[in-house]
Design a protein around this motif. Structure first.
Motif, mmCIF file in Angstrom:
data_model
loop_
_atom_site.group_PDB
_atom_site.id
_atom_site.type_symbol
_atom_site.label_atom_id
_atom_site.label_comp_id
_atom_site.label_asym_id
_atom_site.label_seq_id
_atom_site.Cartn_x
_atom_site.Cartn_y
_atom_site.Cartn_z
ATOM 1 N N ASP A 215 -1.729 -1.970 -9.759
ATOM 2 C CA ASP A 215 -1.020 -1.469 -8.578
ATOM 3 C C ASP A 215 -1.908 -0.537 -7.754
ATOM 4 O O ASP A 215 -1.912 -0.606 -6.511
ATOM 5 C CB ASP A 215 0.246 -0.731 -9.023
ATOM 6 N N LEU A 216 -2.684 0.304 -8.438
ATOM 7 C CA LEU A 216 -3.600 1.199 -7.731
ATOM 8 C C LEU A 216 -4.672 0.406 -6.989
ATOM 9 O O LEU A 216 -5.046 0.744 -5.857
ATOM 10 C CB LEU A 216 -4.259 2.163 -8.722
ATOM 11 N N THR A 217 -5.162 -0.659 -7.622
ATOM 12 C CA THR A 217 -6.171 -1.504 -6.969
ATOM 13 C C THR A 217 -5.593 -2.156 -5.724
ATOM 14 O O THR A 217 -6.267 -2.271 -4.690
ATOM 15 C CB THR A 217 -6.686 -2.572 -7.946
ATOM 16 N N LYS A 218 -4.339 -2.576 -5.812
ATOM 17 C CA LYS A 218 -3.672 -3.158 -4.642
ATOM 18 C C LYS A 218 -3.563 -2.129 -3.522
ATOM 19 O O LYS A 218 -3.787 -2.443 -2.339
ATOM 20 C CB LYS A 218 -2.287 -3.671 -5.029
ATOM 21 N N ARG A 219 -3.248 -0.889 -3.877
ATOM 22 C CA ARG A 219 -3.149 0.179 -2.862
ATOM 23 C C ARG A 219 -4.519 0.497 -2.270
ATOM 24 O O ARG A 219 -4.621 0.821 -1.077
ATOM 25 C CB ARG A 219 -2.527 1.425 -3.492
ATOM 26 N N ILE A 220 -5.563 0.393 -3.091
ATOM 27 C CA ILE A 220 -6.926 0.584 -2.574
ATOM 28 C C ILE A 220 -7.227 -0.475 -1.519
ATOM 29 O O ILE A 220 -7.764 -0.180 -0.450
ATOM 30 C CB ILE A 220 -7.947 0.532 -3.729
ATOM 31 N N ALA A 221 -6.866 -1.710 -1.821
ATOM 32 C CA ALA A 221 -7.073 -2.803 -0.859
ATOM 33 C C ALA A 221 -6.316 -2.541 0.434
ATOM 34 O O ALA A 221 -6.859 -2.717 1.540
ATOM 35 C CB ALA A 221 -6.635 -4.129 -1.473
ATOM 36 N N GLU A 222 -5.063 -2.091 0.311
ATOM 37 C CA GLU A 222 -4.251 -1.812 1.500
ATOM 38 C C GLU A 222 -4.887 -0.708 2.349
ATOM 39 O O GLU A 222 -4.893 -0.785 3.578
ATOM 40 C CB GLU A 222 -2.834 -1.405 1.082
ATOM 41 N N SER A 223 -5.415 0.300 1.684
ATOM 42 C CA SER A 223 -6.046 1.408 2.408
ATOM 43 C C SER A 223 -7.275 0.941 3.173
ATOM 44 O O SER A 223 -7.515 1.364 4.310
ATOM 45 C CB SER A 223 -6.441 2.523 1.427
ATOM 46 N N ILE A 224 -8.064 0.067 2.546
ATOM 47 C CA ILE A 224 -9.262 -0.465 3.217
ATOM 48 C C ILE A 224 -8.854 -1.338 4.395
ATOM 49 O O ILE A 224 -9.435 -1.259 5.482
ATOM 50 C CB ILE A 224 -10.128 -1.256 2.221
ATOM 51 N N ILE A 225 -7.835 -2.165 4.178
ATOM 52 C CA ILE A 225 -7.358 -3.051 5.247
ATOM 53 C C ILE A 225 -6.893 -2.227 6.450
ATOM 54 O O ILE A 225 -7.197 -2.564 7.605
ATOM 55 C CB ILE A 225 -6.226 -3.956 4.724
ATOM 56 N N LYS A 226 -6.175 -1.137 6.173
ATOM 57 C CA LYS A 226 -5.661 -0.295 7.270
ATOM 58 C C LYS A 226 -6.729 0.637 7.838
ATOM 59 O O LYS A 226 -6.532 1.229 8.900
ATOM 60 C CB LYS A 226 -4.476 0.534 6.766
ATOM 61 N N GLY A 227 -7.829 0.806 7.099
ATOM 62 C CA GLY A 227 -8.863 1.734 7.549
ATOM 63 C C GLY A 227 -8.446 3.182 7.382
ATOM 64 O O GLY A 227 -8.866 4.062 8.150
ATOM 65 N N ASP A 228 -7.631 3.455 6.359
ATOM 66 C CA ASP A 228 -7.075 4.796 6.141
ATOM 67 C C ASP A 228 -7.856 5.497 5.024
ATOM 68 O O ASP A 228 -7.569 5.318 3.837
ATOM 69 C CB ASP A 228 -5.590 4.671 5.765
ATOM 70 N N GLU A 229 -8.830 6.308 5.410
ATOM 71 C CA GLU A 229 -9.677 6.983 4.420
ATOM 72 C C GLU A 229 -8.891 8.010 3.616
ATOM 73 O O GLU A 229 -9.129 8.198 2.416
ATOM 74 C CB GLU A 229 -10.864 7.656 5.108
ATOM 75 N N TYR A 230 -7.942 8.700 4.271
ATOM 76 C CA TYR A 230 -7.132 9.702 3.562
ATOM 77 C C TYR A 230 -6.343 9.044 2.432
ATOM 78 O O TYR A 230 -6.314 9.537 1.304
ATOM 79 C CB TYR A 230 -6.174 10.390 4.541
ATOM 80 N N GLU A 231 -5.704 7.923 2.740
ATOM 81 C CA GLU A 231 -4.926 7.203 1.728
ATOM 82 C C GLU A 231 -5.834 6.690 0.615
ATOM 83 O O GLU A 231 -5.477 6.729 -0.570
ATOM 84 C CB GLU A 231 -4.171 6.045 2.370
ATOM 85 N N LEU A 232 -7.016 6.200 0.982
ATOM 86 C CA LEU A 232 -7.964 5.694 -0.021
ATOM 87 C C LEU A 232 -8.355 6.808 -0.990
ATOM 88 O O LEU A 232 -8.384 6.613 -2.210
ATOM 89 C CB LEU A 232 -9.204 5.139 0.680
ATOM 90 N N ASN A 233 -8.627 7.999 -0.456
ATOM 91 C CA ASN A 233 -8.933 9.157 -1.304
ATOM 92 C C ASN A 233 -7.764 9.503 -2.214
ATOM 93 O O ASN A 233 -7.949 9.800 -3.400
ATOM 94 C CB ASN A 233 -9.277 10.367 -0.431
ATOM 95 N N ALA A 234 -6.562 9.466 -1.664
ATOM 96 C CA ALA A 234 -5.375 9.826 -2.439
ATOM 97 C C ALA A 234 -5.164 8.866 -3.608
ATOM 98 O O ALA A 234 -4.813 9.280 -4.715
ATOM 99 C CB ALA A 234 -4.148 9.834 -1.527
ATOM 100 N N VAL A 235 -5.397 7.573 -3.357
ATOM 101 C CA VAL A 235 -5.220 6.578 -4.425
ATOM 102 C C VAL A 235 -6.240 6.814 -5.532
ATOM 103 O O VAL A 235 -5.891 6.853 -6.723
ATOM 104 C CB VAL A 235 -5.342 5.145 -3.883
ATOM 105 N N PHE A 236 -7.507 6.965 -5.173
ATOM 106 C CA PHE A 236 -8.530 7.204 -6.182
ATOM 107 C C PHE A 236 -8.277 8.515 -6.925
ATOM 108 O O PHE A 236 -8.492 8.608 -8.137
ATOM 109 C CB PHE A 236 -9.925 7.230 -5.548
#
Length: 327
Positions: A215-236
């Motif tokens: 699920d976290l990997t899926k959220r990482i993909a979504e963050s990259i797709i949206k170009g949302d660096e803040y969300e990408l940091n939050a997921v990691f």
């Protein structure tokens, strides 16, 4: 004796070595987590100790085979790891060296030492074991398992027989899971994620942590797709700093990026990761060149964490680099 699926050529090679009497004293079984390296190491151990081999195969019924299968054979040592990194210490290496020169007391006249998951075997430990591996007593055997043979020094690799352990087919994985008693719905979901990796399929079904990592990997993909660096940091950040868990998410993300590169050329291509739909969407925004650059950044980040660079800083830098490449 537990059935081994796939890797028929490797098993046949081990059988032939046993038939010819040319068993190797030092082996490395390497391959992706969950592919059965430990199971094959146990199979080779049984071959070495079996009292009634047939066509090179262990009988699975004699006392030596039964004791090996239950991990209770007195002349088989599963070398213990230590510390947060679950590595093999110099102290442990010294103990193994001393013990290796004590003769065994069994019908086969052999002793076996198994080093499993050698992801964090230090250079010092490897150098200490080198002389023993190079010139072992006639009765001593050493088996190592790792995700890559390059976890070892070139001097160790050159003194071992190295065997790659591969995935089985998805059909074989489904058969193995069904024979283990899992229901068809769980089997279908797990194989769609981990394909022919039976070990990881079992983890998916039985371990909520693995499902969370997907699920976290899926959220990482979504963050990259949206170009949302803040969300990408939050997921990691939510993964934490435990190395094994970070490694699993890094690995899943890396496969996802690899799949996106392949799918950008062929939408029907076979994938190795666990999220086809996310990989397809990523393939629409990442060129193969960009995917390769992100792969390099993930690999560099993991190496930095292995060198004890602060994990939070490494992850923050990785997220910034991913977004830089993406844009």
């Amino acid at each position: 004796m537990k059935k081994i699926y796939g890797n028929s050529y490797l098993l046949k090679t081990l059988d032939n070595m046993n038939i010819s009497g040319k068993t190797a004293h030092s082996l490395i079984f390497h391959g992706e987590k969950g592919t059965g390296k430990k199971l094959i190491a146990d199979y080779y151990t049984q071959q070495l100790l079996c009292e009634n081999t047939s066509d090179g195969k262990p009988c699975g019924k004699c006392p030596s085979c039964r004791n090996s299968e239950s991990h209770s054979h007195p002349d088989v040592t599963y070398v213990k790891t230590e510390g947060k990194l679950e590595g093999y210490s110099v102290k442990t290496a010294r103990e193994i060296i001393a013990d290796a020169f004590v003769k065994p007391n069994n019908k086969s006249g052999r002793k076996i030492y198994i080093f499993r998951d050698c992801r964090n075997m230090s250079v010092q430990t490897q150098n200490m074991l080198l002389k023993l591996i190079e010139e072992p007593p006639d009765y001593a055997y050493f088996i190592f398992t790792a995700e890559s043979k390059y976890e070892f020094l070139p001097t160790i690799i050159s003194r071992c027989i190295c065997f790659g352990v591969s995935l089985c087919t998805e059909q074989e994985a489904e058969t193995a899971l069904a024979e283990s008693g899992f229901n068809s719905d769980d089997i279908k979901k797990s194989v769609s994620c981990f394909h022919g990796n039976i070990g990881r399929c079992i983890e998916y079904i039985s371990d909520e942590k693995v499902r969370r990592q997907i699920d976290l990997t899926k959220r990482i993909a979504e963050s990259i797709i949206k170009g949302d660096e803040y969300e990408l940091n939050a997921v990691f950040y939510s993964v934490g700093t435990v190395r094994n868990e970070l490694f699993d998410v890094f690995s899943m993300t890396d496969k996802l990026i690899r799949d996106s590169a392949v799918l950008s050329e062929d939408k029907n291509a076979r994938i190795i990761g666990c999220l086809r739909e996310s990989a397809v969407r990523l393939s629409e925004i990442l060129s193969p060149y960009k995917a390769a650059r992100i792969h390099d950044r993930i690999e560099e980040s993991w190496k930095a964490i292995q060198l004890n660079v602060n994990a939070s800083l490494v992850v923050a830098s990785l997220c910034a680099e991913i977004m830089k490449v993406r844009n």
